[in-house]
Design a protein around this motif. Sequence first.
Motif, PDB file in Angstrom:
ATOM      1  N   SER A 130       6.706  22.335  10.343  1.00  0.00           N
ATOM      2  CA  SER A 130       5.286  22.522  10.051  1.00  0.00           C
ATOM      3  C   SER A 130       5.024  21.997   8.651  1.00  0.00           C
ATOM      4  N   ALA A 131       3.900  21.298   8.497  1.00  0.00           N
ATOM      5  CA  ALA A 131       3.548  20.698   7.209  1.00  0.00           C
ATOM      6  C   ALA A 131       2.340  21.395   6.614  1.00  0.00           C
ATOM      7  N   CYS A 132       2.101  21.132   5.338  1.00  0.00           N
ATOM      8  CA  CYS A 132       1.008  21.791   4.627  1.00  0.00           C
ATOM      9  C   CYS A 132      -0.364  21.385   5.169  1.00  0.00           C
ATOM     10  N   ASN A 133      -0.446  20.261   5.919  1.00  0.00           N
ATOM     11  CA  ASN A 133      -1.726  19.839   6.480  1.00  0.00           C
ATOM     12  C   ASN A 133      -1.963  20.392   7.879  1.00  0.00           C
ATOM     13  N   GLY A 134      -1.049  21.264   8.351  1.00  0.00           N
ATOM     14  CA  GLY A 134      -1.215  21.885   9.662  1.00  0.00           C
ATOM     15  C   GLY A 134      -0.489  21.193  10.787  1.00  0.00           C
ATOM     16  N   GLU A 135       0.085  20.020  10.530  1.00  0.00           N
ATOM     17  CA  GLU A 135       0.833  19.325  11.581  1.00  0.00           C
ATOM     18  C   GLU A 135       2.072  20.131  11.960  1.00  0.00           C
ATOM     19  N   GLU A 136       2.368  20.174  13.255  1.00  0.00           N
ATOM     20  CA  GLU A 136       3.524  20.906  13.761  1.00  0.00           C
ATOM     21  C   GLU A 136       4.215  20.079  14.844  1.00  0.00           C
ATOM     22  N   LEU A 137       5.522  20.277  14.973  1.00  0.00           N
ATOM     23  CA  LEU A 137       6.238  19.690  16.099  1.00  0.00           C
ATOM     24  C   LEU A 137       7.540  20.444  16.298  1.00  0.00           C
ATOM     25  N   ALA A 138       8.123  20.249  17.465  1.00  0.00           N
ATOM     26  CA  ALA A 138       9.427  20.828  17.784  1.00  0.00           C
ATOM     27  C   ALA A 138      10.358  19.691  18.181  1.00  0.00           C
ATOM     28  N   ASN A 182       5.697   1.691  16.185  1.00  0.00           N
ATOM     29  CA  ASN A 182       4.526   1.032  16.764  1.00  0.00           C
ATOM     30  C   ASN A 182       4.322   1.456  18.204  1.00  0.00           C
ATOM     31  N   LEU A 183       5.438   1.714  18.915  1.00  0.00           N
ATOM     32  CA  LEU A 183       5.339   2.191  20.281  1.00  0.00           C
ATOM     33  C   LEU A 183       4.670   3.552  20.319  1.00  0.00           C
ATOM     34  N   HIS A 184       4.961   4.369  19.303  1.00  0.00           N
ATOM     35  CA  HIS A 184       4.412   5.725  19.267  1.00  0.00           C
ATOM     36  C   HIS A 184       2.986   5.745  18.733  1.00  0.00           C
ATOM     37  N   GLU A 185       2.669   4.807  17.819  1.00  0.00           N
ATOM     38  CA  GLU A 185       1.345   4.805  17.184  1.00  0.00           C
ATOM     39  C   GLU A 185       0.285   4.317  18.165  1.00  0.00           C
ATOM     40  N   GLN A 186      -0.764   5.088  18.305  1.00  0.00           N
ATOM     41  CA  GLN A 186      -1.878   4.690  19.144  1.00  0.00           C
ATOM     42  C   GLN A 186      -3.171   5.176  18.510  1.00  0.00           C
ATOM     43  N   ALA A 187      -4.232   4.425  18.761  1.00  0.00           N
ATOM     44  CA  ALA A 187      -5.541   4.839  18.266  1.00  0.00           C
ATOM     45  C   ALA A 187      -5.959   6.120  18.976  1.00  0.00           C
ATOM     46  N   PRO A 188      -6.805   6.950  18.335  1.00  0.00           N
ATOM     47  CA  PRO A 188      -7.236   8.193  18.972  1.00  0.00           C
ATOM     48  C   PRO A 188      -7.806   7.995  20.366  1.00  0.00           C
ATOM     49  N   SER A 189      -8.604   6.935  20.562  1.00  0.00           N
ATOM     50  CA  SER A 189      -9.171   6.707  21.885  1.00  0.00           C
ATOM     51  C   SER A 189      -8.082   6.441  22.912  1.00  0.00           C
ATOM     52  N   SER A 190      -7.035   5.694  22.504  1.00  0.00           N
ATOM     53  CA  SER A 190      -5.929   5.427  23.413  1.00  0.00           C
ATOM     54  C   SER A 190      -5.163   6.711  23.707  1.00  0.00           C
ATOM     55  N   LEU A 191      -4.982   7.535  22.684  1.00  0.00           N
ATOM     56  CA  LEU A 191      -4.294   8.808  22.886  1.00  0.00           C
ATOM     57  C   LEU A 191      -5.095   9.708  23.824  1.00  0.00           C
ATOM     58  N   ARG A 198      -1.707  20.336  17.317  1.00  0.00           N
ATOM     59  CA  ARG A 198      -2.909  20.164  16.487  1.00  0.00           C
ATOM     60  C   ARG A 198      -3.547  18.798  16.735  1.00  0.00           C
ATOM     61  N   THR A 199      -2.717  17.747  16.813  1.00  0.00           N
ATOM     62  CA  THR A 199      -3.240  16.412  17.098  1.00  0.00           C
ATOM     63  C   THR A 199      -3.902  16.381  18.466  1.00  0.00           C
ATOM     64  N   LEU A 200      -3.268  17.016  19.441  1.00  0.00           N
ATOM     65  CA  LEU A 200      -3.829  17.055  20.797  1.00  0.00           C
ATOM     66  C   LEU A 200      -5.171  17.771  20.808  1.00  0.00           C
ATOM     67  N   TYR A 201      -5.253  18.916  20.122  1.00  0.00           N
ATOM     68  CA  TYR A 201      -6.514  19.662  20.091  1.00  0.00           C
ATOM     69  C   TYR A 201      -7.640  18.819  19.488  1.00  0.00           C
ATOM     70  N   ARG A 202      -7.294  18.045  18.457  1.00  0.00           N
ATOM     71  CA  ARG A 202      -8.312  17.232  17.797  1.00  0.00           C
ATOM     72  C   ARG A 202      -8.889  16.172  18.731  1.00  0.00           C
ATOM     73  N   LEU A 203      -8.059  15.638  19.634  1.00  0.00           N
ATOM     74  CA  LEU A 203      -8.532  14.615  20.562  1.00  0.00           C
ATOM     75  C   LEU A 203      -9.677  15.133  21.420  1.00  0.00           C
ATOM     76  N   PHE A 204      -9.630  16.414  21.775  1.00  0.00           N
ATOM     77  CA  PHE A 204     -10.644  16.987  22.653  1.00  0.00           C
ATOM     78  C   PHE A 204     -11.770  17.648  21.860  1.00  0.00           C
ATOM     79  N   GLU A 205     -11.438  18.157  20.675  1.00  0.00           N
ATOM     80  CA  GLU A 205     -12.466  18.804  19.855  1.00  0.00           C
ATOM     81  C   GLU A 205     -13.561  17.818  19.463  1.00  0.00           C
ATOM     82  N   SER A 206     -13.188  16.529  19.301  1.00  0.00           N
ATOM     83  CA  SER A 206     -14.174  15.516  18.902  1.00  0.00           C
ATOM     84  C   SER A 206     -15.262  15.350  19.955  1.00  0.00           C
ATOM     85  N   GLU A 207     -14.971  15.770  21.201  1.00  0.00           N
ATOM     86  CA  GLU A 207     -15.956  15.685  22.276  1.00  0.00           C
ATOM     87  C   GLU A 207     -16.518  17.054  22.639  1.00  0.00           C
ATOM     88  N   GLY A 208     -16.215  18.057  21.821  1.00  0.00           N
ATOM     89  CA  GLY A 208     -16.768  19.382  22.037  1.00  0.00           C
ATOM     90  C   GLY A 208     -16.212  20.107  23.238  1.00  0.00           C
TER      91      GLY A 208
END
Length: 315
Positions: A81-89, A184-193, A224-234
């Motif tokens: 977990s990072a100070c910006n809220g990012e988390e992973l396992a 680069n394989l992992h990096e994708q624009a938010p819309s692609s994600l 957190r990243t996943l939640y943000r993808l959907f939060e942008s559309e309410g």
Amino acid sequence: MHPQSDLAHWESSVHAICGNFSTHPQRHIPFLGSIQLSNLGGLEVAHIETNAHRVERDYKATQDDRYCFLILQTGGIMGFSACNGEELALKPGEIVLIDSSWRFNMLPQGLIQQTSVHLPRTLVQNLLPGKQPFHKLSSNGISTQMLRNMMQQLRYSNTHFGAADSEGMALQQALASLLQPALNLHEQAPSSLRALAEQHIVRLLQDHRLSPERLADEMHISRRTLYRLFESEGQSIAHRILTLRLDRCSAELEWPGNDALSITDIAFKWGFSDVSQFSRAFKRERGISPREYRQLSLQAANIAQDTSSHAPEFF
């Protein structure tokens, strides 16, 4: 050796090998910690084992950020977990690249083992896709597989005979070269994600175990990243999954050829594990019960069929 002495020796070794970290052991459980360093012609490889409760990157980390840590999890599960809220396992066999200039916590889930390759930050900082503390590599792709194989070899390499400086530099360059396509394989624009998340949801829609946690794991991104993808559309992820399941169930209830399938069968088919929960959700979203919806749909279908059969023919 006394547990406090074990912890002191561990922290001293960690500081010498990895930099500024603070370790918090488990309560009421004897602390276990071992860290060994291999130096392959200037390329440092740390072999780590611990059951600590939490290991924190010290607040002075920005003064000690010359490395990026390329970590292969070899045993147990490590949370980050990072100070910006990012988390992973990180599970066994998975790889993460960590930017050492960030403050972060490592959260071992029991006893864990890792191999950590210390790459000069100046070598890899231009490869980092965006300002994020963690870059978990996708399990897909030949570059990631080759990285995993190399790190396994480094894990078991015989260091008694040492390595020439030219070999260490070559290893660093090889790892960095493989990292670039892997990132680069992992990096994708938010819309692609977002589109990728939809694909995973549709693929797993009939599985009652589908959840935001599993979806994030499938996509190799943080929750957190996943939640943000959907939060942008309410809309929340859970509600998106529910909406898609109800749409599939509605289509099944509307089809006259599905008379043999009970409402319970249809609910279970599309990932609902509780028919009462399905009925409540359906009525909340559609305004009527599944049974009423099926009856009205069949009546409408019969009316449409009758109208069609009695329509005048024109020549």
